[in-house]
Scaffold this motif. Sequence first.
Motif, PDB file in Angstrom:
ATOM      1  N   ARG B  57      43.426  40.512  43.906  1.00 31.57           N
ATOM      2  CA  ARG B  57      43.148  41.957  43.940  1.00 31.57           C
ATOM      3  C   ARG B  57      43.920  42.636  42.815  1.00 31.57           C
ATOM      4  NH1 ARG B  57      45.268  45.872  48.832  1.00 31.57           N
ATOM      5  NH2 ARG B  57      44.385  47.833  48.066  1.00 31.57           N
ATOM      6  N   LEU B  58      43.163  43.356  41.997  1.00 30.10           N
ATOM      7  CA  LEU B  58      43.810  44.173  40.968  1.00 30.10           C
ATOM      8  C   LEU B  58      43.822  45.606  41.485  1.00 30.10           C
ATOM      9  CD1 LEU B  58      44.715  44.025  37.810  1.00 30.10           C
ATOM     10  CD2 LEU B  58      42.633  45.347  37.513  1.00 30.10           C
ATOM     11  N   VAL B  59      44.996  46.177  41.577  1.00 31.86           N
ATOM     12  CA  VAL B  59      45.118  47.509  42.165  1.00 31.86           C
ATOM     13  C   VAL B  59      46.238  48.256  41.431  1.00 31.86           C
ATOM     14  CG1 VAL B  59      46.714  46.683  43.954  1.00 31.86           C
ATOM     15  CG2 VAL B  59      45.376  48.747  44.382  1.00 31.86           C
ATOM     16  N   ASN B  60      46.094  49.567  41.400  1.00 31.62           N
ATOM     17  CA  ASN B  60      47.149  50.362  40.788  1.00 31.62           C
ATOM     18  C   ASN B  60      48.363  50.390  41.728  1.00 31.62           C
ATOM     19  OD1 ASN B  60      48.395  51.995  38.961  1.00 31.62           O
ATOM     20  ND2 ASN B  60      47.188  53.849  39.405  1.00 31.62           N
ATOM     21  N   TYR B 239      43.642  27.616  49.160  1.00 34.49           N
ATOM     22  CA  TYR B 239      44.517  28.801  49.124  1.00 34.49           C
ATOM     23  C   TYR B 239      45.833  28.511  48.403  1.00 34.49           C
ATOM     24  CZ  TYR B 239      46.570  26.456  53.189  1.00 34.49           C
ATOM     25  OH  TYR B 239      47.141  25.542  54.022  1.00 34.49           O
ATOM     26  N   LYS B 240      46.158  27.211  48.307  1.00 28.52           N
ATOM     27  CA  LYS B 240      47.409  26.858  47.633  1.00 28.52           C
ATOM     28  C   LYS B 240      47.317  27.114  46.123  1.00 28.52           C
ATOM     29  CE  LYS B 240      48.610  23.508  51.084  1.00 28.52           C
ATOM     30  NZ  LYS B 240      48.397  22.164  51.522  1.00 28.52           N
ATOM     31  N   GLU B 241      46.098  27.251  45.646  1.00 32.44           N
ATOM     32  CA  GLU B 241      45.923  27.454  44.200  1.00 32.44           C
ATOM     33  C   GLU B 241      45.816  28.933  43.826  1.00 32.44           C
ATOM     34  OE1 GLU B 241      43.016  24.728  42.345  1.00 32.44           O
ATOM     35  OE2 GLU B 241      42.928  23.772  44.310  1.00 32.44           O
ATOM     36  N   TYR B 242      45.704  29.794  44.823  1.00 29.59           N
ATOM     37  CA  TYR B 242      45.535  31.226  44.512  1.00 29.59           C
ATOM     38  C   TYR B 242      46.688  31.738  43.648  1.00 29.59           C
ATOM     39  CZ  TYR B 242      42.069  31.271  48.303  1.00 29.59           C
ATOM     40  OH  TYR B 242      40.987  31.019  49.099  1.00 29.59           O
ATOM     41  N   LYS B 243      47.883  31.235  43.978  1.00 32.85           N
ATOM     42  CA  LYS B 243      49.077  31.716  43.274  1.00 32.85           C
ATOM     43  C   LYS B 243      48.971  31.438  41.770  1.00 32.85           C
ATOM     44  CE  LYS B 243      54.078  31.429  43.666  1.00 32.85           C
ATOM     45  NZ  LYS B 243      55.191  30.649  44.216  1.00 32.85           N
ATOM     46  N   GLU B 248      48.491  33.375  36.267  1.00 37.15           N
ATOM     47  CA  GLU B 248      47.804  33.331  34.972  1.00 37.15           C
ATOM     48  C   GLU B 248      47.315  34.732  34.575  1.00 37.15           C
ATOM     49  OE1 GLU B 248      44.420  30.743  34.895  1.00 37.15           O
ATOM     50  OE2 GLU B 248      43.907  31.367  32.864  1.00 37.15           O
ATOM     51  N   LEU B 249      46.737  35.427  35.535  1.00 39.27           N
ATOM     52  CA  LEU B 249      46.217  36.760  35.243  1.00 39.27           C
ATOM     53  C   LEU B 249      47.358  37.759  35.008  1.00 39.27           C
ATOM     54  CD1 LEU B 249      43.757  38.597  34.973  1.00 39.27           C
ATOM     55  CD2 LEU B 249      43.827  38.969  37.438  1.00 39.27           C
ATOM     56  N   GLN B 250      48.378  37.597  35.812  1.00 38.86           N
ATOM     57  CA  GLN B 250      49.521  38.511  35.707  1.00 38.86           C
ATOM     58  C   GLN B 250      50.152  38.442  34.301  1.00 38.86           C
ATOM     59  OE1 GLN B 250      52.437  37.720  38.736  1.00 38.86           O
ATOM     60  NE2 GLN B 250      52.451  39.866  39.314  1.00 38.86           N
ATOM     61  N   SER B 251      50.157  37.207  33.763  1.00 31.35           N
ATOM     62  CA  SER B 251      50.779  37.044  32.445  1.00 31.35           C
ATOM     63  C   SER B 251      50.002  37.797  31.362  1.00 31.35           C
ATOM     64  CB  SER B 251      50.862  35.554  32.104  1.00 31.35           C
ATOM     65  OG  SER B 251      49.577  35.035  31.919  1.00 31.35           O
ATOM     66  N   VAL B 275      45.478  37.194  48.183  1.00 27.87           N
ATOM     67  CA  VAL B 275      45.193  37.530  49.585  1.00 27.87           C
ATOM     68  C   VAL B 275      46.376  37.159  50.479  1.00 27.87           C
ATOM     69  CG1 VAL B 275      43.981  35.327  49.903  1.00 27.87           C
ATOM     70  CG2 VAL B 275      43.535  37.205  51.483  1.00 27.87           C
ATOM     71  N   LEU B 276      47.102  36.118  50.065  1.00 22.53           N
ATOM     72  CA  LEU B 276      48.186  35.646  50.927  1.00 22.53           C
ATOM     73  C   LEU B 276      49.348  36.625  50.977  1.00 22.53           C
ATOM     74  CD1 LEU B 276      48.229  31.868  49.905  1.00 22.53           C
ATOM     75  CD2 LEU B 276      46.956  32.987  51.722  1.00 22.53           C
TER      76      LEU B 276
END
Lengths: 235, 433
Positions: B57-60, B239-243, B248-251, B275-276
């Motif tokens: 989720r991308l959120v402000n 779900y273990k791969e969501y992180k 990657e996106l956060q970077s 989601v976790l």
Amino acid sequence: MNSIVSIEKVVKVYRVGSEDFTALHEISLEIEAGAFMSFVGPSGSGKTTLLNLIGGLDQPTSGSIFFKNVKLGELNRTALAEYRRKNLGFVFQTYNLLPVYSVYENILFPLLLDGNKESAVRQLVMDMVASVGLSDQIKKRPSQLSGGQCQRVAIARALVKKPALILADEPTANLDAENSYQILELMRELNKQFKAAFVFSTHDEKVTKYVTREVGLEDGRVCWDKRRNGFGSLE
Amino acid sequence: MIRWILQGILRDKNRSLFPFLVVTAGVALVVFTVGFMEGIFMGMIDSTANLDTGHLRLVNKPFYDEEHLNPMDRALTSQNEIHQWLRENSDPIIKWAPRIRWGAIADVPDENGETKSQTPIIGMALDLLSPDSREVDRLDLKGALVRGRLPQGPKEILLGYELARSLDVELDQTITLLGQTFDGGLATDNYKVVGLVRFGVFAMDKKMALIDLADAQDSFYMEDTVTDFLGFLPSHISYKEYKNFKIELQSRLNDLRLNPPKDWAKDDFPIVLSVLEQRNLDNMVEVFEMVKKIFVGIIVLLMVLVLWNAGLLNGIHRYGELGLLLAMGQTHWKLVWMLGVEAFSIGILGSLAGSLIGGGGVYYLQEVGINMGDTFAQTGIMMNDVMRGRVTAESFLLGVGPGIMASVLGSLFASVALFQRSEANLFRELEAG
């Protein structure tokens, strides 16, 4: 004749409850290469104990046993196992074949234990099967064989790795007279063919007719040691 | 030699059948149970993701910090530009969907135009009308529809079944939404109720309303503005791969922060959440993983105990054979190795059979499922009515690895007895037959 086994003043004492029981009293013997001999005597005379000691399965209380000048008492458990694997073959009264394996596989097994590949020893096994007259029974399991045939398989299994010494504990005790003679005849032929020494433990008189040497045991002592040359009587 | 050993275990059912059945049963139980648990858990995560949070989720951040208040003025502007940025800067397997979380008071008028009933509702606006939108399938709206139809035009609304009942509203009736606009003003707009949906989550059925994204942007003055971009991952991603996807996106988010769209406020600060990290799911993951480990541990322990005893019985059954091998010059260690190879082989065969049985059961549950709608009807758990298993590599690993290990361990424990066996009695034992 050169001896392969030297037994020097061997004493074996068992602890039975709080009592000591002396199974062998200072036995001294030489077993020659290619011998065809028996230990005879009643039950409890020490025959099986002597086979046990020669086979490296047990240690004497005192005295020494040498195999080709190697003192068995100085070998550890692993070395004794190797001694048995390389030099000895065993034949039992109850055959002790592996029931889930065929005639061919039972005879093959000691060679596999020794690290051989099946492809390298297949012909050797086939020859051995032929030597004991079971070429037409090769795929059968022990349960499909008669007692005499089972003992032939056991003999082939003992001989296949060409050991210097075969220890046979009452090999004819479970067989009828005809089969006993056939088996003894077979062993005598193989003794000549393979030059392996055969040492029997028995109280079967039929065996006496075949062996060239008979060592009588009673109460753990050697009572007589008779030899015969050719087909004459034991002296 | 190994072929010789394998022949033995295949021919002698006494030495192989029972251990094989134990390993098969244990592995089947683990594979099935873990697969079923994973399926339920992943189903719960997917339901939460689809209905509420996305897998990512991308959120402000200012919006997220006061999410309970639905602060529309802290939504992210420049929707199209951000959407394009996400497509270009995230893994292509992530499908992004813009959404608006909104809150309003639903007012239902009577035949005279006076308020008949009124209640605060929570709502989600999503792209319901674009032909290439996957949102309808994602929320399984066709399956969730109890009465009426899905929105086909502007200003049409879907209401939760329980919400409609509490408001005493009928299909085709018009209701008024009273909410807050993006710039803090009062938003009022009329919507026609075209369908009633049941999500299988009581809290949502009681309070939830769905409208098209464009309608929400119009009603709440949020042109080119959304509150969330939800990222959805394919179902085979654990779900273990969501992180990892999140990291990657956060970077790459810093680039966006450094070169923000021109309409952004100075303190706009988009963040990525998995989601976790929401709805307390991380705690549930911890509990789930612990339960899974305990379960597998107990099954393995039981298998080892049973196979240990089976190994001891096997040692008695094959007393003569093992004695013969010792007499013929096999060392104790080599015998243990042989029994270990047998156990390993039985472990592999049993594990394969157990995997087929357990995996087959899970596959059936994955494809068909069990309808637990009645059981969960009154719960607040965000979970699909149909419980499904999930065939995962992990469930097989958790079954097969310990299955083989239990077989070998059981055999090795039993083999300890071999070392206590003296060669001195072999002749007598073997003569006894």
